[in-house]
Write a protein that holds these residues in place. Structure first.
Motif, short mmCIF file in Angstrom:
data_model
loop_
_atom_site.label_atom_id
_atom_site.label_comp_id
_atom_site.label_asym_id
_atom_site.label_seq_id
_atom_site.Cartn_x
_atom_site.Cartn_y
_atom_site.Cartn_z
N PHE A 137 0.80 -1.24 0.00
CA PHE A 137 0.00 0.00 0.00
C PHE A 137 0.83 1.28 0.00
O PHE A 137 0.79 2.08 0.95
N TRP A 138 1.59 1.47 -1.03
CA TRP A 138 2.38 2.70 -1.27
C TRP A 138 3.25 3.10 -0.07
O TRP A 138 3.45 4.29 0.19
N SER A 139 3.73 2.10 0.67
CA SER A 139 4.59 2.34 1.85
C SER A 139 3.86 2.92 3.06
O SER A 139 4.51 3.38 3.99
N TYR A 140 2.54 2.91 3.03
CA TYR A 140 1.79 3.38 4.21
C TYR A 140 1.53 2.19 5.13
O TYR A 140 1.14 1.12 4.67
N GLU A 141 1.73 2.42 6.42
CA GLU A 141 1.60 1.29 7.34
C GLU A 141 0.17 1.03 7.79
O GLU A 141 -0.20 -0.09 8.06
#
Ligand SMILES: C[C@@H]1O[C@H](OP(=O)(O)OP(=O)(O)OC[C@H]2O[C@@H](n3cnc4c(=O)[nH]c(N)nc43)[C@H](O)[C@@H]2O)[C@@H](O)[C@H](O)[C@@H]1O
Length: 393
Positions: A137-141
């Protein structure tokens, strides 16, 4: 309930292919009447400047004019959406991930189709618990999904529409995530709707300003003098009676780096490049050459070493503070804008970076002869020139 469309692309893909994927998803969004949630730009492989740190989680407004994009399709930046949607800090829960993949069994038929299949070996998604998936997810945690489905698809928005409509209307999914969205094709590449979307992809004003300043300072070029001025709103653009002139310089996009191996026979040596540029400058009666390239400074110097003295070579090399602001992605766009306004342009074989410049030139209505050109490899006998994908309004 209103639907929201998220998407992502195979991580290895470059900026300019992603721009084309955006158009396909935006066209899909239009026929679904959802809102497109713009995927934050993750740190791309080609953004390699040592002087810059992590260049990820970037909003689209860094590169594009959101107001103009929004005149083609209904959209929202990811971070704005998350802020609105998750008033608390719980994170975002997507209803369904739809992982697109090419059909494994085509049987020689290229008929459009879309079929659900069992998901196999998708290591990038994992089960957080019984009801949620984690993923890149686009580097979102703090982003998760409830369901994961795999869809084999051959076709464009038209084929995907009924599948998504069913997910939205019958199964009441509201937040839909299309992964590997590059699998989706165009329904009508090169037609009016394609160009409407394409024309809506105006660059951010701060990047246009930097490019214009460079043109004025070094190349004696401006939109007023070159006839390359575009209306404020892309929707009022229309076919001109005559072709635009372009600025008093020739521009080249010289793709090097991985193309030296990936497109070995079609990329010229630096000496041949210099020879081609000298010839073209003479033919076009100009003494200025602008080079956009991923080449090293050493390679550019080598080209300069083979150029006659009365020819001036320019490259856009911003100061560190400017680069820190516009990042590698912005530098590349400034390069593209300057190439888009030249009297004559020559690009590199099958580079999407060059293709996007050609489109910008079509939008500015420069003569196709001055646009659809490419460098030939040193040994290429019959060097076929690029297909002329001309603008239609
Ligand atoms: C073979 C394929 O080629 C594809 O490249 P191709 O279509 O040229 O074009 P792009 O997909 O944009 O990827 C090339 C990237 O390299 C940088 N780059 C290339 N040329 C220039 C230039 O003239 N100026 C500046 N400032 N930057 C440049 C820039 O970051 C650009 O997005 C790749 O995306 C694929 O990963 C794969 O490698």
């Amino acid at each position: 309930k209103h639907c929201y469309l998220f998407y992502d692309v195979n991580p290895g893909e470059g900026f300019n292919l992603r721009r084309d994927v955006y158009l396909r998803v935006a066209a899909l969004n239009n026929i679904l009447n959802c809102t497109l949630v713009l995927p934050p730009w993750d740190h791309l492989y080609h953004w390699q400047s040592n002087s810059l740190n992590f260049q990820g989680k970037l909003p689209w407004s860094k590169f594009f004019d959101l107001k103009q994009l929004g005149r083609y399709t209904k959209l929202v930046e990811f971070e704005s959406f998350v802020q609105e949607e998750t008033k608390s800090s719980e994170g975002l829960l997507i209803d369904v991930i739809l992982h697109l993949q090419h059909p494994t069994d085509l049987n020689g038929s290229f008929e459009e189709k879309a079929n659900f299949v069992k998901c196999k070996k998708l290591k990038k998604y994992w089960k957080e618990d019984d009801a949620t998936y984690g993923g890149p997810f686009w580097s979102y945690e703090n982003v998760f999904a409830k369901k994961l489905k795999c869809l084999e698809i051959l076709g464009g928005p038209r084929v995907l529409k009924p599948v998504l409509q069913n997910l939205i209307e019958s199964k009441s999914n509201r937040l839909i995530f299309l992964d590997r969205a590059e699998t989706l094709l165009h329904d009508q590449f090169g037609q009016t709707d394609y160009w409407r979307g394409r024309r809506s992809m105006r660059f951010s004003t701060h990047l246009i300003d930097i490019a214009n300043e460079f043109r004025k300072t070094f190349l004696k070029s401006s939109d007023e003098e070159d006839g390359t001025k575009l209306p404020l709103d892309w929707r009022v653009e229309s076919k001109l009676d005559t072709y635009s002139r372009g600025g008093p310089y020739i521009a080249a996009h010289l793709r090097r780096k991985d193309f030296l191996s990936a497109r070995k026979s079609q990329i010229p040596s630096l000496e041949k490049t210099a020879e081609t540029l000298s010839l073209l400058a003479k033919k076009n009666n100009v003494s200025q050459v602008f080079i956009a390239s991923d080449a090293s400074d050493i390679e550019i110097e080598e080209i300069m070493g083979h150029i006659p003295e009365d020819l001036e070579i320019f490259t856009f090399r911003p100061s560190l503070p400017t680069k820190g602001k516009i990042l590698d992605g912005g530098v590349a766009i400034v390069d593209q804008i300057i190439c888009a306004c030249a009297k004559y342009f020559i690009g590199s074989y099958e580079s999407t970076f060059s293709f996007r410049i050609q489109e910008e030139r079509e939008i500015r209505q420069l003569h196709p002869d001055s646009t659809f050109n490419r460098f030939c490899g040193d040994q290429e006998l019959n060097c076929q020139q690029p297909t002329r994908w001309k603008i239609v309004f």
